[in-house]
Design a protein around this motif. Structure first.
Motif, PDB file in Angstrom:
ATOM      1  N   UNK A   4       2.509  -4.661  -2.009  1.00  0.00           N
ATOM      2  CA  UNK A   4       1.822  -3.384  -2.222  1.00  0.00           C
ATOM      3  C   UNK A   4       0.512  -3.658  -2.914  1.00  0.00           C
ATOM      4  N   UNK A  16      10.359  -7.641  -0.869  1.00  0.00           N
ATOM      5  CA  UNK A  16       9.722  -6.330  -0.813  1.00  0.00           C
ATOM      6  C   UNK A  16       8.368  -6.490  -0.139  1.00  0.00           C
ATOM      7  N   UNK A  34      -4.590  -0.581 -16.119  1.00  0.00           N
ATOM      8  CA  UNK A  34      -4.540   0.886 -16.059  1.00  0.00           C
ATOM      9  C   UNK A  34      -5.812   1.502 -16.639  1.00  0.00           C
ATOM     10  N   UNK A  53       4.340   2.337 -17.757  1.00  0.00           N
ATOM     11  CA  UNK A  53       4.917   1.291 -16.899  1.00  0.00           C
ATOM     12  C   UNK A  53       4.864   1.758 -15.449  1.00  0.00           C
ATOM     13  N   UNK A  54       4.562   0.809 -14.557  1.00  0.00           N
ATOM     14  CA  UNK A  54       4.499   1.148 -13.132  1.00  0.00           C
ATOM     15  C   UNK A  54       5.309   0.132 -12.337  1.00  0.00           C
ATOM     16  N   UNK A 108      11.956   3.510   0.387  1.00  0.00           N
ATOM     17  CA  UNK A 108      10.891   4.111  -0.410  1.00  0.00           C
ATOM     18  C   UNK A 108      11.577   4.755  -1.612  1.00  0.00           C
ATOM     19  N   UNK A 166       6.852  -0.879  -7.958  1.00  0.00           N
ATOM     20  CA  UNK A 166       6.631  -0.732  -6.516  1.00  0.00           C
ATOM     21  C   UNK A 166       7.177   0.578  -5.957  1.00  0.00           C
ATOM     22  N   UNK A 167       6.487   1.076  -4.939  1.00  0.00           N
ATOM     23  CA  UNK A 167       6.951   2.293  -4.256  1.00  0.00           C
ATOM     24  C   UNK A 167       7.989   1.956  -3.193  1.00  0.00           C
ATOM     25  N   UNK A 168       7.903   0.746  -2.661  1.00  0.00           N
ATOM     26  CA  UNK A 168       8.945   0.274  -1.758  1.00  0.00           C
ATOM     27  C   UNK A 168       9.895  -0.550  -2.621  1.00  0.00           C
ATOM     28  N   UNK A 169      11.147  -0.098  -2.703  1.00  0.00           N
ATOM     29  CA  UNK A 169      12.040  -0.595  -3.742  1.00  0.00           C
ATOM     30  C   UNK A 169      13.339  -1.131  -3.145  1.00  0.00           C
ATOM     31  N   UNK A 170      14.013  -1.935  -3.942  1.00  0.00           N
ATOM     32  CA  UNK A 170      15.352  -2.358  -3.541  1.00  0.00           C
ATOM     33  C   UNK A 170      16.352  -1.248  -3.851  1.00  0.00           C
ATOM     34  N   UNK A 216       0.551  -1.052   2.220  1.00  0.00           N
ATOM     35  CA  UNK A 216       1.812  -1.793   2.249  1.00  0.00           C
ATOM     36  C   UNK A 216       1.730  -2.885   3.303  1.00  0.00           C
ATOM     37  N   UNK A 233       4.257   7.721  -7.342  1.00  0.00           N
ATOM     38  CA  UNK A 233       4.604   8.457  -6.125  1.00  0.00           C
ATOM     39  C   UNK A 233       6.049   8.171  -5.743  1.00  0.00           C
TER      40      UNK A 233
END
Lengths: 345, 799
Positions: B594, B591, B499, A129-130, A167, A132-136, B584, A194
């Motif tokens: 991305x 958000x 993936x 599972x993946x 982040x 977002x890197x910018x998150x709430x 980004x 990341x």
């Protein structure tokens, strides 16, 4: 005439034996057996012989011709082979010269570690599972039992973009999102990605790094299941004779929480510089999913329980490959990257 | 938290365990012991000396010649400390003594005078300089007058001690005190805990007669206790107290401050001492600061306060920032005779915010932030009164001045043994559970087979049944937990198509000879939008650590190119890197948008087969070939359109198109950009990988292998230089009809044999009919149409 014939034969055979190239031999063939050659001439001259001698003489000529032909073919085969051999010899190359290089690249060492871990857990029935890197803030902290003002938020100073967006500081928000999306159903996932923390970059810290976390939720998931799963992981990743040990620890999103050590893969537990003489190497943090985390995501924590674990591929790569400085993973020196070409299987 | 084992023994029997073993037991049951520090550092031969006389060295200004009585004898020692004087009791390292840092003391001659030993500072005994009392920081340490001459310093002054350094997790605030650690060790070793005995005399005057108290913010300060002690004599603390503080990492000051710090360490309860006369008003008022109000704190910093900062005032002006640090205006000094001791409960959130706002972390604030024990606030004040009367000769006024609205009740947690065992996957007996809870000093009743636990208020981390599970498990031993695997039904597991395809892309890139790089997502303002495929605003961090890492990247290329330069600067001239990672972009949603991108950067030689003399530098078409094979692998149609982008060569740039959408760009770096980056010819590419990976692939169905031969015809054309090959190819394809199977450029000539502004391009055309063998006539027919179409668009056939 018979004597003439015998002399011709002797001459021809001598010349066949004397021919040293294919070309010379061909000249001999033309000279003796060709349309204008002496044997043909002899045959033509047979008409002058008495009729009763002709068959005998004809047979004799044929015998001579066949013998010359046979000798000539034999000699030809030898000369041809010699010619081929000479050609082959002249074509000899220096096989010790280097081969034409095949340009091959390879994966980054972190990708290598991440994929190895992914594949191990996939084989145990996990999905990847993946998120977002910018998150709430909600998914990164609040849904994980870290309300605003919680002292444990100190542990991971974060890069905020607004008061509510940041982040991600770990890949746990992917777990929170997956739980929310699954609506109370069992889960078995592994979450690589990341993450970012407000650390100054040095040999052991990086403001950006990678994490892999795992989450299992189901009926009757027990702490012994966590221990068993981590034990399989440790053996596959670091060798069959690895032992694991759990130590109590604290994470806001798990209760009980543990840290896992593995017996040192270098010295086997007797103590060395890799394990700092302790015989054990700290590898990951884990625990039983905190009931608050389950309830926040809409799970009935009385009915379903779960475990979670998280680890740092940088640390694993540094241990496994003996890399001493975390910055190597982000400098992209080709002399570093290209070392991770070969298989270890 | 630094825990002196000698001090710890006041409260709990450590069963004479060797320190390392005790440390290991503590670590294995829940609190990590980061270090075991031997305070004696293996020192020997260190004794108390009495300086009988002290005269200046005739040959050296800074040295003194001392006759020192060390019990058995009086010996001569040369000393360089500025504060040495006759009549002092000092620490003497005798010849043969070992000091920390592998120092051995030998007899020596200093400028002609014999010296038999060394008079020591505390630093020379291995104590950190920042912990040495200020009076002795620059010289030797002077022992109290009653120190016995000739006696051993190490044992008499508690240096034969070991300190355990605990690495505490935020939940274990209870272990930020010696008593808390004693409870933990007591639980581990099954020993009782001995609390300090508090008793002292009070005078008949009451504290209330001298001090009034108002608390205006009960939510932030639900409990405030003040005691008044008068006629104290401020002086140095006794050695044992100084040593304990230094062992705990606290610098001794004077007996009043030392007592508050000692109790902070002992109880985990911060105390503060005000000079009563400096307060001046006989009043303490706890309130929120006025906006902009100022206070100078004990560290001599002037601080501006805000309305949410809780302060202690004398009714008029702030005298302390509550729970964080005292004010200079009410500080205890050598001339102080009456002190007010504050012991209070300040809410953790308030202290946390205030301490954060002022960037001020103290031993007090770090304890308040994590929550102190409500039931230790009052005992700590009592303990302070006791120690001040014992150590500072103070008279304790009767009673306390108290504001108290704090709930001090113990929390009840109910949990069944089945719950504990099912969570752990174990079978721990009920009696064993009861025993562990007893060792923890948790008052427990067994009611209908359930454990009903009264959790002491010192353990604020125990709130729910799961917390009890952990307590039981960690003291039972995590090693006892069996290893099992989840029994739930098995699931298939695996990668999503996205993936899986990402891995395929990576394999293809690596097969094509590229190394995978990983670069940072945070970049500078300058690099954030360079090579970005879309125009959107940048996203900046609220509090970046540096300008270089302040903005989220919108393209992978700037950092990838930095990596290329890093390598070429180190004489690796041929570099070919690729990266997959997110960029980004500002989007419509809350958000960011991305987008996973794929980028490639290459420079130097692509092919270098040196001894065979083949060298091929990278060029546009090397990279274009890789992109084309990527398209083939993913089964997508990508086309290339001439394009322009800042910092790319205007004549060597193409947009990568899919279904009429621009999804990528490739080209050669602009010469000026190459120069700026200190690079030679460099070819780059970046595309929106997510857009490609999100496409659903079509099912693969085989096309029959040709059963009939194909025929090919070549045609060489003279074209204007500006005409692109793809344009001509389209003309050919359109004219060639069904039979034209393939068109391929096989030669390009732009040399000087061509007319100015012209070039020659040769195409190879393949004709094929899947149904039958083609006749010459059919091919000539089709090919003639092609030639006619070419002539029509002005292409000149080259003979």
């Amino acid at each position: 005439m018979e004597a003439q014939l015998q002399e011709l034969k002797t001459q021809a055979l001598d010349q066949i034996a004397a021919a040293s190239t294919v070309k010379e031999l061909n000249d001999v063939r033309v000279a003796y057996l060709g349309k204008k050659g002496p044997i043909t001439d002899l045959l033509k001259g047979m008409g002058k012989l008495p009729a009763e001698e002709r068959p005998k003489m004809g047979a004799l000529v044929n015998v001579v011709r066949e013998e010359v032909t046979t000798q000539l073919e034999g000699r030809m085969a030898i000369l041809e082979e010699e010619a081929i051999n000479m050609k082959l010899q002249s074509e000899t190359i220096d096989i010790t010269l280097p081969g034409r290089p095949v340009k091959t690249g390879n994966s980054h060492p972190l990708t290598r570690v991440v994929e190895e871990i992914e594949d191990l857990f996939i084989s145990m029935g996990y999905e990847v599972a993946e998120g977002p890197e910018v998150e709430k803030d909600y998914y990164n902290f609040e849904a994980l039992n870290l309300p605003k003002g919680h002292p444990a938020r100190d542990m991971q100073d974060s890069f905020y973009i607004t008061e509510d967006i940041l982040l991600r500081t770990h890949t746990s928000p992917v777990q929170a999102r997956t739980m929310e999306a699954k609506g109370g159903e069992p889960i078995k996932i592994i979450c690589p990605g990341k993450v970012y923390r407000r650390d100054s970059d040095d040999a052991t810290h990086s403001h950006q790094f990678t994490q892999i976390e795992g989450l299992v939720i189901g009926e009757d998931i027990r702490m012994s299941d966590l221990k068993g799963t981590l034990s399989v992981f440790a053996k596959k990743m670091f060798g069959d004779d690895r032992e694991i040990r759990l130590r109590p620890s604290f994470f806001p999103f798990t209760e009980p929480s543990v840290e896992m050590d593995i017996s040192c893969f270098k010295c086997g537990g007797s103590g060395c510089n890799v394990c700092k003489k302790t015989g054990w190497i700290e590898i990951l943090g884990a625990g039983m999913v905190h009931p608050n985390v389950l309830e926040m995501a809409g799970y009935d924590s009385k009915r379903l329980t779960g475990f979670a674990f998280g680890m740092g591929p940088e640390r694993i790569a540094m241990l496994k490959y003996g890399v001493e400085d975390i910055r190597h993973f982000y400098t992209n020196d080709v002399r570093f990257l290209s070392q991770f070409q070969r298989t270890e299987l | 938290m630094l825990v002196s084992i000698n001090w710890l023994k006041d409260y709990v029997n450590t069963q004479q365990l060797p320190p390392a073993e005790l440390g290991e037991k503590i670590t294995r049951s829940g609190i990590e012991v980061d270090a075991v520090i031997d305070r004696s550092h293996g020192m020997t031969n260190i004794v108390v000396g009495y300086v009988e006389s002290c005269v200046k060295h005739p040959e050296a200004d800074k040295l003194s010649i001392c006759q020192v009585n060390i019990g058995e004898e009086t010996t001569q020692i040369i000393c360089g400390a500025p504060n040495i004087a006759a009549g002092q009791k000092v620490i003497v390292a005798r010849p043969g003594a070992k000091l920390p840092g592998d120092i051995k003391i030998k007899k020596a001659k200093l400028r002609g005078e014999e010296s038999r030993g060394m008079i020591c500072s505390l630093q020379e005994l291995g104590i950190e300089g920042k912990l040495v009392p200020k009076a002795y920081a620059e010289g030797i340490y002077v022992l109290p007058e009653d120190a016995e001459t000739g006696s051993d310093v190490i044992t008499n002054f508690d240096l034969d001690d070991t300190v355990l350094e605990l690495g505490l997790t935020p939940n274990r605030a209870d272990a930020m005190s010696m008593l808390g650690v004693a409870y933990e060790v007591g639980a581990i070793l099954s020993e009782e805990v001995q609390l300090p005995e508090i008793s002292y005399n009070e005078v008949s005057d009451t504290a209330a007669s001298m001090l009034t108290l108002n608390v205006d913010a009960p939510e932030a300060n639900p409990l405030y206790v003040a005691k008044v002690v008068r006629n104290i004599k401020v002086q140095e603390s006794p050695m044992w107290l100084q040593q304990r503080l230094m062992a705990a990492g606290v610098r001794p000051h004077n007996n009043v401050v030392d007592v508050t710090n000692y109790i902070l360490m002992e109880y985990g309860q911060p105390l503060h001492a005000f000079d009563y006369d400096a307060l001046g008003t006989g009043n303490i008022t706890v309130r929120y600061a006025k906006e902009g109000e100022m206070i100078t704190t004990l560290d001599d910093a002037e601080r501006k306060l805000s309305g949410h900062h809780l302060v202690i005032t004398n009714g008029e002006k702030p005298v302390a920032i509550a729970g964080v640090m005292g004010g200079a205006n009410s500080e205890v000094s050598d001339s102080t005779t009456t002190v007010v001791i504050e012991s209070a409960y300040f809410a953790s959130g308030s202290v946390r915010q205030t301490s954060k706002d002022h960037g001020l972390r103290s031993d007090a604030s770090s304890r308040y932030e994590k929550g102190v024990d409500p039931n230790r606030v009052i005992p700590a004040a009592e303990r302070a009164a006791q120690l001040l009367s014992e150590l500072a000769g103070g008279e304790v006024l009767a009673g306390s001045v108290v504001f108290d609205e704090l709930n001090k009740e113990e929390k009840i947690v109910k949990v069944s043994p089945d719950f504990i065992n099912s969570r752990l996957g174990m079978k721990i007996a009920f009696e064993d559970m009861l025993d562990i809870l007893k060792r923890l000093k948790f008052d427990t009743q067994a009611v209908n087979g359930q454990l009903v636990i009264s959790v002491p208020t010192r353990r604020q981390d125990i709130q729910i049944p799961e917390d009890v599970v952990e307590e039981i498990a960690r003291l039972y031993g995590y090693d006892e937990i069996p290893a099992t695997l989840p029994e739930a039904e098995t699931t298939p597991g695996g990668l999503t198509p996205y993936q899986a395809k990402r891995r395929i892309v990576r394999n293809l890139m690596e097969g094509a000879g590229l190394l995978q790089a990983t670069t940072y997502s945070l970049t500078s303002e300058k690099s954030a939008k360079q090579f970005a495929l879309e125009e959107t605003d940048t996203t900046r961090l609220l509090m970046p650590m540096s300008e270089e890492r302040s903005i989220l990247r919108q393209s992978l290329l700037p950092h990838l190119l930095e990596s290329v330069t890093y390598n070429t600067a180190r004489r690796m001239d041929s570099v070919a890197l690729y990266e997959t990672g997110s960029v980004f972009l500002k989007g419509d949603n809350e958000l960011l948008n991305e987008q996973e991108h794929l980028a490639v950067a290459m420079t130097g030689l692509w092919l270098d087969n040196s001894w065979q003399g083949e060298k091929k530098p990278v060029d546009f078409f090397v990279l274009k070939g890789i992109v084309e094979s990527l398209a083939d692998k993913l089964g997508v149609q990508l086309t290339f359109e001439r394009g322009q982008m800042d910092d790319l060569h205007p004549g060597r740039t193409a947009f990568i198109m899919h279904n009429g959408q621009r999804i990528g760009v490739m080209g050669q770096l602009h010469p000026s950009e190459q120069k700026a980056r200190d690079l030679k010819t460099t070819i780059v590419m970046e595309l929106n990988l997510a857009a490609l990976l999100n496409l659903e692939s079509e099912a693969l169905v085989y096309t029959p292998v040709p059963r009939y031969p194909s025929m090919s015809r070549d045609v060489a054309l003279v074209l204007s230089k500006i005409v692109e090959a793809a344009t001509i190819e389209t003309v050919i394809r359109n004219a060639g009809g069904k039979l034209l199977k393939d068109v391929r450029v096989f030669d390009l000539y732009e040399g000087d044999k061509m007319e100015e502004g012209k070039k020659s391009v040769a195409f190879s055309l393949t004709y094929f009919d899947p149904e039958k063998t083609l006749t010459d006539e059919e091919v000539i027919n089709a090919h003639d149409k092609v030639l006619a179409a070419l002539t029509e668009v002005g292409a000149e056939l080259r003979s």
